[in-house]
Scaffold this motif. Structure first.
Motif, PDB file in Angstrom:
ATOM      1  N   ASP A  55       1.420 -11.864   4.307  1.00  0.00           N
ATOM      2  CA  ASP A  55       1.778 -12.385   5.633  1.00  0.00           C
ATOM      3  C   ASP A  55       2.958 -11.651   6.262  1.00  0.00           C
ATOM      4  O   ASP A  55       3.122 -11.673   7.468  1.00  0.00           O
ATOM      5  N   TYR A  56       3.782 -11.041   5.437  1.00  0.00           N
ATOM      6  CA  TYR A  56       4.948 -10.317   5.947  1.00  0.00           C
ATOM      7  C   TYR A  56       4.945  -8.896   5.397  1.00  0.00           C
ATOM      8  O   TYR A  56       3.946  -8.454   4.842  1.00  0.00           O
ATOM      9  N   GLU A  57       6.063  -8.200   5.558  1.00  0.00           N
ATOM     10  CA  GLU A  57       6.146  -6.797   5.135  1.00  0.00           C
ATOM     11  C   GLU A  57       5.711  -6.616   3.679  1.00  0.00           C
ATOM     12  O   GLU A  57       6.261  -7.263   2.785  1.00  0.00           O
ATOM     13  N   ALA A  58       4.735  -5.748   3.461  1.00  0.00           N
ATOM     14  CA  ALA A  58       4.307  -5.409   2.096  1.00  0.00           C
ATOM     15  C   ALA A  58       5.194  -4.262   1.624  1.00  0.00           C
ATOM     16  O   ALA A  58       4.911  -3.094   1.888  1.00  0.00           O
ATOM     17  N   TRP A  59       6.286  -4.621   0.935  1.00  0.00           N
ATOM     18  CA  TRP A  59       7.289  -3.630   0.569  1.00  0.00           C
ATOM     19  C   TRP A  59       6.748  -2.605  -0.416  1.00  0.00           C
ATOM     20  O   TRP A  59       7.201  -1.470  -0.449  1.00  0.00           O
ATOM     21  N   ILE A  60       5.787  -3.023  -1.244  1.00  0.00           N
ATOM     22  CA  ILE A  60       5.370  -2.122  -2.328  1.00  0.00           C
ATOM     23  C   ILE A  60       3.876  -2.243  -2.616  1.00  0.00           C
ATOM     24  O   ILE A  60       3.310  -3.341  -2.528  1.00  0.00           O
ATOM     25  N   ALA A  61       3.267  -1.116  -2.913  1.00  0.00           N
ATOM     26  CA  ALA A  61       1.900  -1.079  -3.447  1.00  0.00           C
ATOM     27  C   ALA A  61       1.918  -0.064  -4.574  1.00  0.00           C
ATOM     28  O   ALA A  61       2.545   0.987  -4.462  1.00  0.00           O
ATOM     29  N   ALA A  62       1.243  -0.383  -5.671  1.00  0.00           N
ATOM     30  CA  ALA A  62       1.281   0.503  -6.839  1.00  0.00           C
ATOM     31  C   ALA A  62      -0.050   0.458  -7.569  1.00  0.00           C
ATOM     32  O   ALA A  62      -0.690  -0.588  -7.656  1.00  0.00           O
ATOM     33  N   TRP A  63      -0.439   1.606  -8.092  1.00  0.00           N
ATOM     34  CA  TRP A  63      -1.657   1.710  -8.875  1.00  0.00           C
ATOM     35  C   TRP A  63      -1.362   1.382 -10.335  1.00  0.00           C
ATOM     36  O   TRP A  63      -0.272   1.690 -10.829  1.00  0.00           O
ATOM     37  N   ASP A  64      -2.306   0.762 -11.026  1.00  0.00           N
ATOM     38  CA  ASP A  64      -2.189   0.639 -12.473  1.00  0.00           C
ATOM     39  C   ASP A  64      -2.354   2.041 -13.075  1.00  0.00           C
ATOM     40  O   ASP A  64      -3.244   2.794 -12.675  1.00  0.00           O
ATOM     41  N   ALA A  65      -1.505   2.389 -14.029  1.00  0.00           N
ATOM     42  CA  ALA A  65      -1.510   3.746 -14.580  1.00  0.00           C
ATOM     43  C   ALA A  65      -2.652   3.988 -15.563  1.00  0.00           C
ATOM     44  O   ALA A  65      -2.895   5.124 -15.946  1.00  0.00           O
ATOM     45  N   HIS A  66      -3.349   2.922 -15.956  1.00  0.00           N
ATOM     46  CA  HIS A  66      -4.411   3.061 -16.962  1.00  0.00           C
ATOM     47  C   HIS A  66      -5.788   2.686 -16.434  1.00  0.00           C
ATOM     48  O   HIS A  66      -6.793   3.051 -17.031  1.00  0.00           O
ATOM     49  N   ASP A  67      -5.835   1.934 -15.345  1.00  0.00           N
ATOM     50  CA  ASP A  67      -7.110   1.450 -14.815  1.00  0.00           C
ATOM     51  C   ASP A  67      -7.132   1.659 -13.302  1.00  0.00           C
ATOM     52  O   ASP A  67      -6.429   0.966 -12.557  1.00  0.00           O
ATOM     53  N   ALA A  68      -7.938   2.615 -12.853  1.00  0.00           N
ATOM     54  CA  ALA A  68      -7.961   2.975 -11.427  1.00  0.00           C
ATOM     55  C   ALA A  68      -8.573   1.882 -10.550  1.00  0.00           C
ATOM     56  O   ALA A  68      -8.561   1.997  -9.321  1.00  0.00           O
ATOM     57  N   ASN A  69      -9.099   0.819 -11.141  1.00  0.00           N
ATOM     58  CA  ASN A  69      -9.633  -0.295 -10.347  1.00  0.00           C
ATOM     59  C   ASN A  69      -8.575  -1.345 -10.007  1.00  0.00           C
ATOM     60  O   ASN A  69      -8.832  -2.244  -9.224  1.00  0.00           O
ATOM     61  N   ILE A  70      -7.406  -1.228 -10.626  1.00  0.00           N
ATOM     62  CA  ILE A  70      -6.381  -2.265 -10.473  1.00  0.00           C
ATOM     63  C   ILE A  70      -5.209  -1.743  -9.645  1.00  0.00           C
ATOM     64  O   ILE A  70      -4.680  -0.664  -9.915  1.00  0.00           O
ATOM     65  N   VAL A  71      -4.805  -2.523  -8.632  1.00  0.00           N
ATOM     66  CA  VAL A  71      -3.592  -2.212  -7.869  1.00  0.00           C
ATOM     67  C   VAL A  71      -2.730  -3.472  -7.764  1.00  0.00           C
ATOM     68  O   VAL A  71      -3.228  -4.597  -7.900  1.00  0.00           O
ATOM     69  N   TYR A  72      -1.446  -3.250  -7.534  1.00  0.00           N
ATOM     70  CA  TYR A  72      -0.478  -4.336  -7.418  1.00  0.00           C
ATOM     71  C   TYR A  72       0.193  -4.246  -6.050  1.00  0.00           C
ATOM     72  O   TYR A  72       0.352  -3.159  -5.500  1.00  0.00           O
ATOM     73  N   SER A  73       0.615  -5.389  -5.529  1.00  0.00           N
ATOM     74  CA  SER A  73       1.385  -5.365  -4.280  1.00  0.00           C
ATOM     75  C   SER A  73       2.419  -6.479  -4.284  1.00  0.00           C
ATOM     76  O   SER A  73       2.258  -7.503  -4.953  1.00  0.00           O
ATOM     77  N   GLY A  74       3.487  -6.250  -3.525  1.00  0.00           N
ATOM     78  CA  GLY A  74       4.547  -7.248  -3.401  1.00  0.00           C
ATOM     79  C   GLY A  74       5.072  -7.219  -1.980  1.00  0.00           C
ATOM     80  O   GLY A  74       5.049  -6.184  -1.318  1.00  0.00           O
ATOM     81  N   ALA A  75       5.561  -8.383  -1.510  1.00  0.00           N
ATOM     82  CA  ALA A  75       5.906  -8.460  -0.086  1.00  0.00           C
ATOM     83  C   ALA A  75       7.025  -9.452   0.189  1.00  0.00           C
ATOM     84  O   ALA A  75       7.474 -10.194  -0.692  1.00  0.00           O
ATOM     85  N   ASP A  76       7.424  -9.475   1.452  1.00  0.00           N
ATOM     86  CA  ASP A  76       8.461 -10.392   1.913  1.00  0.00           C
ATOM     87  C   ASP A  76       7.970 -11.832   1.988  1.00  0.00           C
ATOM     88  O   ASP A  76       8.749 -12.732   2.268  1.00  0.00           O
ATOM     89  N   ASP A  77       6.674 -12.054   1.755  1.00  0.00           N
ATOM     90  CA  ASP A  77       6.156 -13.429   1.671  1.00  0.00           C
ATOM     91  C   ASP A  77       6.403 -14.030   0.284  1.00  0.00           C
ATOM     92  O   ASP A  77       5.892 -15.105  -0.029  1.00  0.00           O
ATOM     93  N   CYS A  78       7.200 -13.312  -0.533  1.00  0.00           N
ATOM     94  CA  CYS A  78       7.599 -13.785  -1.867  1.00  0.00           C
ATOM     95  C   CYS A  78       6.418 -13.892  -2.825  1.00  0.00           C
ATOM     96  O   CYS A  78       6.415 -14.727  -3.733  1.00  0.00           O
ATOM     97  N   GLN A  79       5.446 -13.024  -2.650  1.00  0.00           N
ATOM     98  CA  GLN A  79       4.291 -13.037  -3.543  1.00  0.00           C
ATOM     99  C   GLN A  79       4.042 -11.663  -4.175  1.00  0.00           C
ATOM    100  O   GLN A  79       4.156 -10.627  -3.506  1.00  0.00           O
ATOM    101  N   LEU A  80       3.719 -11.707  -5.462  1.00  0.00           N
ATOM    102  CA  LEU A  80       3.210 -10.559  -6.201  1.00  0.00           C
ATOM    103  C   LEU A  80       1.706 -10.765  -6.334  1.00  0.00           C
ATOM    104  O   LEU A  80       1.263 -11.857  -6.708  1.00  0.00           O
ATOM    105  N   LYS A  81       0.914  -9.746  -5.994  1.00  0.00           N
ATOM    106  CA  LYS A  81      -0.538  -9.891  -6.081  1.00  0.00           C
ATOM    107  C   LYS A  81      -1.140  -8.747  -6.896  1.00  0.00           C
ATOM    108  O   LYS A  81      -0.681  -7.611  -6.819  1.00  0.00           O
ATOM    109  N   LEU A  82      -2.154  -9.099  -7.669  1.00  0.00           N
ATOM    110  CA  LEU A  82      -2.928  -8.131  -8.440  1.00  0.00           C
ATOM    111  C   LEU A  82      -4.324  -8.109  -7.844  1.00  0.00           C
ATOM    112  O   LEU A  82      -4.922  -9.166  -7.600  1.00  0.00           O
ATOM    113  N   TRP A  83      -4.841  -6.907  -7.577  1.00  0.00           N
ATOM    114  CA  TRP A  83      -6.142  -6.748  -6.926  1.00  0.00           C
ATOM    115  C   TRP A  83      -7.067  -5.913  -7.809  1.00  0.00           C
ATOM    116  O   TRP A  83      -6.645  -4.895  -8.363  1.00  0.00           O
ATOM    117  N   ASP A  84      -8.314  -6.343  -7.925  1.00  0.00           N
ATOM    118  CA  ASP A  84      -9.344  -5.546  -8.587  1.00  0.00           C
ATOM    119  C   ASP A  84     -10.231  -4.967  -7.489  1.00  0.00           C
ATOM    120  O   ASP A  84     -10.886  -5.712  -6.752  1.00  0.00           O
TER     121      ASP A  84
END
Length: 338
Positions: free
Chosen positions: A167-196
């Protein structure tokens, strides 16, 4: 104990990234950001530096949009590629060449890919950190809370897909270093999310609520499933992506955390840019490397923002602080057990 060489980079400095190859590990880039008050225009500059014997020299500079993040690709080195997230809502890819005199910007213009109108590109990560892969991809985040996957075509990067992740600024997005299907994100909405990425992107696989904004994530390329997360809540959390109910470990940092980096060769050692608490190193577990948790305080409590380990077996950090626009190389002393 520490040894420090530093320079003034004129604009506020928020990103430092060493070339991630041992044979070229003396080179690093520093990215800067400046708001011109009269025009509200945001400008920036990339510096290419070479480090040797406790000092570093400027090789080249390139002016452009304000820079929010920089990351080198770990894939094919012909040419070397440096990705930039900038204030014009773009990911720009700078090409570098190796000549007889060393490493320099190539004469070609950067490749540019827009990830949104009226937005700031806030972070990027390549999918080739652990092992170079077939198709180079980038994940990028922006101030509108969107994530975008960029794919390399013949001589361009294009947006393959993008979605509203926060909902707010997505400060960070990062790839999993071992699985190219997994990414992580974090934001000013105070949430850490894992995406497949094999699933519909409107549904994250895991969501963790934090007390404050989530600013940085890095996957541990030494250990599968592990990743670290930093937040304005003045902590670093170590997570296992198979079990997202509670973190494996929490470290108090005494300042909001803007960047965390695993050492490229020592799996238990991390460096963190902890804003008002300065630059810090932590051991995640007991190991053969005996290094005290170290701290470097920028003068006058200036914000510690950019940080990266030199890509060799030394304990050398490149760091940059925001308001005093300093870029420095910090060599930490340690004893290794034999």
């Amino acid at each position: 104990e520490e040894d420090l060489a530093w320079t003034d980079v004129e604009f506020t400095a928020d990103s430092v990234e060493w070339v991630p190859y041992e044979d070229e590990c003396n080179y690093f880039a520093c990215g800067t950001y400046q708001l011109i008050p009269e025009t509200r225009k945001k400008i920036g500059r990339i510096y290419l530096y070479k480090h040797s014997e406790n000092k570093f020299e400027e090789i080249q500079r390139r002016d452009g949009h304000a820079i929010l993040d920089l990351k080198w690709s770990r894939s094919d080195r012909t040419p070397f590629l440096l990705g930039e997230a900038n204030s014009n809502g773009e990911i720009a890819i700078h090409r570098f060449q190796k000549t007889d005199v060393g490493m320099t910007f190539s004469d070609e213009e950067p490749l540019r890919c827009s990830i949104g109108q009226n937005t700031l590109a806030l972070s990027l990560d390549w999918n080739d950190r652990s092992e170079p892969t077939g198709t180079r991809k980038i994940i990028a985040s922006c101030s509108q809370g969107k994530l975008s996957i960029l794919q390399q075509t013949q001589d361009a990067f294009v947006v393959d897909r993008s979605w509203k992740a926060h909902d707010y600024e997505a400060w960070i997005a990062a790839w999993d270093a071992h699985d190219a299907n997994i990414v992580y994100s974090g934001a000013d909405d105070c949430q850490l999310k894992l995406w497949d990425l094999r699933s519909p992107t409107n549904r994250p696989t895991s969501v963790v609520n934090y007390e404050m904004g989530v600013t940085t994530v890095q996957s541990n390329f030494h250990k599968e499933h592990q990743f670290v997360v930093g937040s304005y809540d003045e902590s670093i959390q170590l997570w296992d992506n198979r079990q997202m109910k509670t973190s494996l470990k929490s470290i108090a940092t005494q300042g909001g955390v803007w960047r965390i980096k695993f050492h490229p060769f020592f799996s238990s050692l991390i460096g963190a840019a902890c804003m008002r608490a300065g630059f810090r190193t932590f051991q995640l577990e007991i190991s053969d490397l005996q290094v005290e948790d170290a701290r470097l305080r920028p003068d006058c409590q200036e914000l510690a923002y950019g940080l990266d380990w030199k890509w060799n077996e030394t304990l050398t950090l490149g760091v940059s602080s925001f308001y005093d626009h300093k870029c420095a190389v910090w060599e930490i002393s340690a004893k290794s057990q034999k």
